[in-house]
Design a protein around this motif. Structure first.
Motif, PDB file in Angstrom:
ATOM      1  N   CYS B  54       0.851  -1.193   0.000  1.00 29.65           N
ATOM      2  CA  CYS B  54       0.000   0.000   0.000  1.00 29.65           C
ATOM      3  C   CYS B  54       0.890   1.247   0.000  1.00 29.65           C
ATOM      4  O   CYS B  54       1.973   1.243   0.574  1.00 29.65           O
ATOM      5  N   GLU B  56       0.825   4.138   1.584  1.00 29.64           N
ATOM      6  CA  GLU B  56       1.238   4.718   2.866  1.00 29.64           C
ATOM      7  C   GLU B  56       2.290   3.838   3.547  1.00 29.64           C
ATOM      8  O   GLU B  56       3.201   4.343   4.212  1.00 29.64           O
ATOM      9  N   LEU B  57       2.174   2.546   3.333  1.00 25.08           N
ATOM     10  CA  LEU B  57       3.146   1.625   3.950  1.00 25.08           C
ATOM     11  C   LEU B  57       4.494   1.694   3.238  1.00 25.08           C
ATOM     12  O   LEU B  57       5.534   1.488   3.857  1.00 25.08           O
ATOM     13  N   GLN B  60       6.200   4.506   4.901  1.00 19.12           N
ATOM     14  CA  GLN B  60       6.733   4.119   6.212  1.00 19.12           C
ATOM     15  C   GLN B  60       7.966   3.231   6.055  1.00 19.12           C
ATOM     16  O   GLN B  60       8.932   3.336   6.815  1.00 19.12           O
ATOM     17  N   PRO B  72      -3.355   6.523  13.025  1.00 15.37           N
ATOM     18  CA  PRO B  72      -4.655   7.006  12.541  1.00 15.37           C
ATOM     19  C   PRO B  72      -5.783   6.701  13.542  1.00 15.37           C
ATOM     20  O   PRO B  72      -5.742   5.665  14.219  1.00 15.37           O
ATOM     21  N   GLN B 124      -2.000  -2.188   8.899  1.00 18.26           N
ATOM     22  CA  GLN B 124      -1.856  -2.499   7.478  1.00 18.26           C
ATOM     23  C   GLN B 124      -3.223  -2.629   6.805  1.00 18.26           C
ATOM     24  O   GLN B 124      -3.416  -2.169   5.676  1.00 18.26           O
ATOM     25  N   TYR B 126      -5.919  -1.145   7.739  1.00 16.49           N
ATOM     26  CA  TYR B 126      -6.479   0.204   7.651  1.00 16.49           C
ATOM     27  C   TYR B 126      -5.960   0.940   6.409  1.00 16.49           C
ATOM     28  O   TYR B 126      -6.732   1.530   5.651  1.00 16.49           O
ATOM     29  N   TYR B 127      -4.638   0.904   6.191  1.00 12.95           N
ATOM     30  CA  TYR B 127      -4.075   1.629   5.051  1.00 12.95           C
ATOM     31  C   TYR B 127      -4.567   1.037   3.729  1.00 12.95           C
ATOM     32  O   TYR B 127      -4.805   1.759   2.764  1.00 12.95           O
ATOM     33  N   ALA B 130      -8.107   2.288   3.384  1.00 15.08           N
ATOM     34  CA  ALA B 130      -8.130   3.728   3.088  1.00 15.08           C
ATOM     35  C   ALA B 130      -7.739   4.000   1.633  1.00 15.08           C
ATOM     36  O   ALA B 130      -8.175   5.002   1.045  1.00 15.08           O
ATOM     37  N   GLN B 131      -6.930   3.102   1.071  1.00 12.46           N
ATOM     38  CA  GLN B 131      -6.501   3.268  -0.318  1.00 12.46           C
ATOM     39  C   GLN B 131      -7.546   2.728  -1.289  1.00 12.46           C
ATOM     40  O   GLN B 131      -7.380   2.827  -2.508  1.00 12.46           O
ATOM     41  N   GLN B 238       8.257  -1.134   8.469  1.00 14.84           N
ATOM     42  CA  GLN B 238       6.905  -0.663   8.795  1.00 14.84           C
ATOM     43  C   GLN B 238       6.317  -1.464   9.959  1.00 14.84           C
ATOM     44  O   GLN B 238       5.625  -0.912  10.824  1.00 14.84           O
ATOM     45  N   HIS B 242       4.992  -0.161  13.734  1.00 19.24           N
ATOM     46  CA  HIS B 242       3.697  -0.413  14.379  1.00 19.24           C
ATOM     47  C   HIS B 242       3.882  -1.102  15.735  1.00 19.24           C
ATOM     48  O   HIS B 242       3.181  -0.822  16.701  1.00 19.24           O
TER      49      HIS B 242
END
Lengths: 456, 456
Positions: B54, B56-57, B60, B72, B124, B126-127, B130-131, B238, B242
């Motif tokens: 993803c 965002e990951l 990170q 988040p 993970q 969540y991202y 969200a994507q 990443q 977390h």
């Protein structure tokens, strides 16, 4: 999320751990009828009970006077391993259901035995140890009680012999392995190790076993072994006394946030969880301080409260135990083998039976296992905890009550007991996931066969 | 019990739940070497990684600047289901060992996935959600990560495809059932559903599988499916970000009682637990504020830190992933099939590898599984929690350090990570209980075979 001032989990501090258990019999308007000696049919006295139970537990069993019984220091120490247990506000479930109801659950699954049973197991093991006994015998159905007792005995160095209902032992080999890891000996019941087991097997070599059979075997093993006593995980007055810690903590945690339940819901097999959860709230009801509505939820396949008779009956299949006045399906009743969860006992705690008979326990509700597993899966997904099938009976009723609130717009406060986790019940979940599960509701004829065995 | 002012369990409030994760790379003196594109052998840039992870990951993964990364809000909400997790003072273990050491453990097993893996899984998922992705693929060994990811995906309504190491899928059918209950699809690996799986099976039809194989399959499944990305439960930067929540909470809880660890102990497979637990304490070490002693504990049967090479290697058996500079046994290394627990990955997190290489992670220790299960059973009996075999590696080292303290009289403060529960590892306990377990230590020749496959 709403009610932002109330956290998701309410933890009491260790100082707030109750120092005494509560004995609801001291406040009951009508005490339940005494247990009877199976030989003489006269009320059991302490001498009759001494060969079976530890001395201190005999006193608790017969105690209808003391409202509070001090928790011994070693038991309180052990409690600190896993208590006070959290009271959880089920915000995620509320949101999923779109209900104005405020749902709380007291979570008792956060210990290795996976259920509330440890609350009484450690007390009973302590008293056995304090009396200088070598060990204890017991029965277990789904395995939660046997696991709890194994942990408790392992802690005090007591020998632990568990008779496990045969069908459960086969469905749950890993439960057996946990008990053995804690040093217990596990025998599938009925077995050839006792006379009563031999007799039951001779009558029906293909029996899948029942709690009633396993109790008979465990009692026989105790009274025929030097330095052993029998211990039981539910039904008895002493167990409900120990389990009152669930309700005492739940009430204290709710009071911290000025909350009080309108509805209290618990699953009911032998009655130990609901009896413990409801105890201090029932005190309020009996003394006129408050009027919460109590619901006992039982499996449609083993409906002792909803379809049983309020009668004197044996606590076991082999008819070696005392007789208790309780709601019962008859001591020969065995739920259909496709019944997946626990809650398979033929009778109901005399205390709960009397409270139900007298209208203080307001409602008993029988639910089918399909709807129970549906509720379990929903709860697991939104609240992050995979419940034991037993506990999911209470979840089913809670969801139904919360949906009623959605329809009426009432913001009722519901408290239910999440008695344990389902990690050792995955074969039942697999059955449900695969579509192989079905409901089973005994016919009136099935029930008549059980009632036919009731003593006169 | 001593230290009466310190409770057995220290609970942070939900307000004290960290608002940001900590990224140790921002404080590392020598950053670990970059991961390399397997085609070009040049450092991977965000565009290379975008088809796999993803967006965002990816950020990170490549972030070596920001010390803190905000958690988040939806992830923090989910965390409240089971966090802050308790920090437990192991009074009962201290007493059993007769040690002056003060032992604390951060308990991450109190959620249904049964381990700390959920901390990264929910982030993970969540991202990915969200994507706007449809779903994710992953591998799992012992099953803790797959269970955690299933729960996280179930919560966000993402499709979840899990490749489970074949030998684990066979040893742990109930783990598979939990994942399926949360809606995941579980495929034993290697399988015929991917090209790489077909190739691995063609080379060795009897292979029991490995994490490396399963990673290859999961990556292939992700990059060949529209709207899917691959997620990984350990090793990556990443994931360590977390998992820093473990250490942040542990440090905050200890500070409440003016405690600070002299020794920090964690089991290490891919490195996510130890990396997370040690993170804020390592910050103190790197910035000169304190000097706790760090110990990584790994299985003697899969000794990447103690006997591996610090070299660039593939993260998977099929050699489809980027290359990382890490301690490795070679991507073809597969632990002996009698190895019972998790911690079976051939390499070690690049962050932990670099810290070990540079002497900040002070010690790596390999322990045999017999001594690990012995420690597990002792701990289960006295502390009331049946640990995962992985976690029991840390318990083994903790007991050994506490015994040293008994011998020297030093009252050191030890913090270890109790990563999870062993409820789904009962077949391994059964093996140990029955006497059928044995230690397995790879020979130098075994290791040479793994090293022979290392890229030049």
């Amino acid at each position: 999320m709403s009610d932002k001032n109330i956290p998701y989990k309410i933890h009491l501090t260790e100082d707030e751990l109750p120092k005494a258990w509560y004995n609801v019999r001291a406040d009951m308007k009508t005490d339940h009828r005494p247990i009877l000696n199976p030989g003489t049919l006269k009320p059991m006295n302490p001498e009759d009970l001494a060969p079976v139970f530890c001395d201190e537990l005999v006193k608790q069993e017969l105690n209808d006077k003391d409202r509070f019984i001090e928790i011994p220091a070693p038991v309180r120490d052990f409690y600190k391993m896993y208590r006070p247990s959290p009271l959880v506000r089920a915000y995620f479930l509320e949101k999923e259901l779109g209900t104005p109801a405020k749902i709380y659950y007291k979570y008792e699954g956060g210990n290795t035995s996976g259920s509330h049973k440890l609350n009484s197991a450690i007390a009973q093991a302590y008293y056995a140890h304090a009396q200088g006994l070598k060990g204890v015998t017991t029965e277990t159905g789904a395995g939660q009680w046997g696991t709890a007792l194994s942990m408790a005995c392992g802690y005090f160095g007591l020998d632990c012999r568990v008779y496990m209902v045969k069908v459960s032992a086969e469905q749950k080999p890993y439960r057996k392995a946990v008990m053995e890891t804690y040093g217990a000996t596990v025998t599938p019941s009925p077995s050839n190790t006792t006379q009563i087991g031999q007799k039951i097997l001779a009558d029906d070599p293909n029996t899948t076993g029942s709690l009633g059979c396993a109790i008979s075997e465990a009692v026989e093993a105790a009274v025929t072994s030097e330095g052993y006593r029998y211990v039981l995980g539910s039904v008895l007055n002493q167990v409900l006394i120990h389990q009152s810690i669930i309700g005492l903590e739940a009430k204290a945690a709710m009071e911290k946030y000025s909350q009080y339940p309108d509805i209290i819901i618990g699953c009911a097999g032998g009655g130990s969880n609901l009896g413990g959860l409801m105890a201090p709230f029932m005190a309020d009801r009996l003394t006129g301080k408050a009027s919460p509505y109590f619901i006992a939820v039982e499996p449609a396949s083993c409906p002792s409260l909803t379809r049983g008779k309020f009668a004197y009956d044996f606590c076991d299949t082999g008819k070696v135990t005392p007789l208790a006045k309780m709601y019962t399906l008859g001591s020969s009743f065995i739920p259909a083998s496709n019944h997946a969860g626990g809650l398979r006992y033929h009778g109901m705690s005399p205390i709960l039976s009397q409270l139900y008979h007298d209208g203080y326990l307001d409602e008993a509700r029988a639910v089918g296992q399909m709807s129970v597993f549906e509720a379990a899966k929903l709860f697991a997904r939104v609240e992050g905890l995979l419940p034991a099938p037993e506990s999911a009976h209470a979840i089913r009723a809670t969801i139904d009550e919360a949906i009623k609130c959605r329809e009426t717009g009432e913001a009722k406060t519901i408290l239910f007991g999440l008695t344990g986790t389902g990690y050792f019940d995955m074969s039942a979940y697999m059955q449900f996931n695969s579509g192989a599960m079905e409901d089973y509701i005994p016919t009136d004829a099935d029930l008549q066969r059980g009632f036919a065995g009731l003593p006169d």
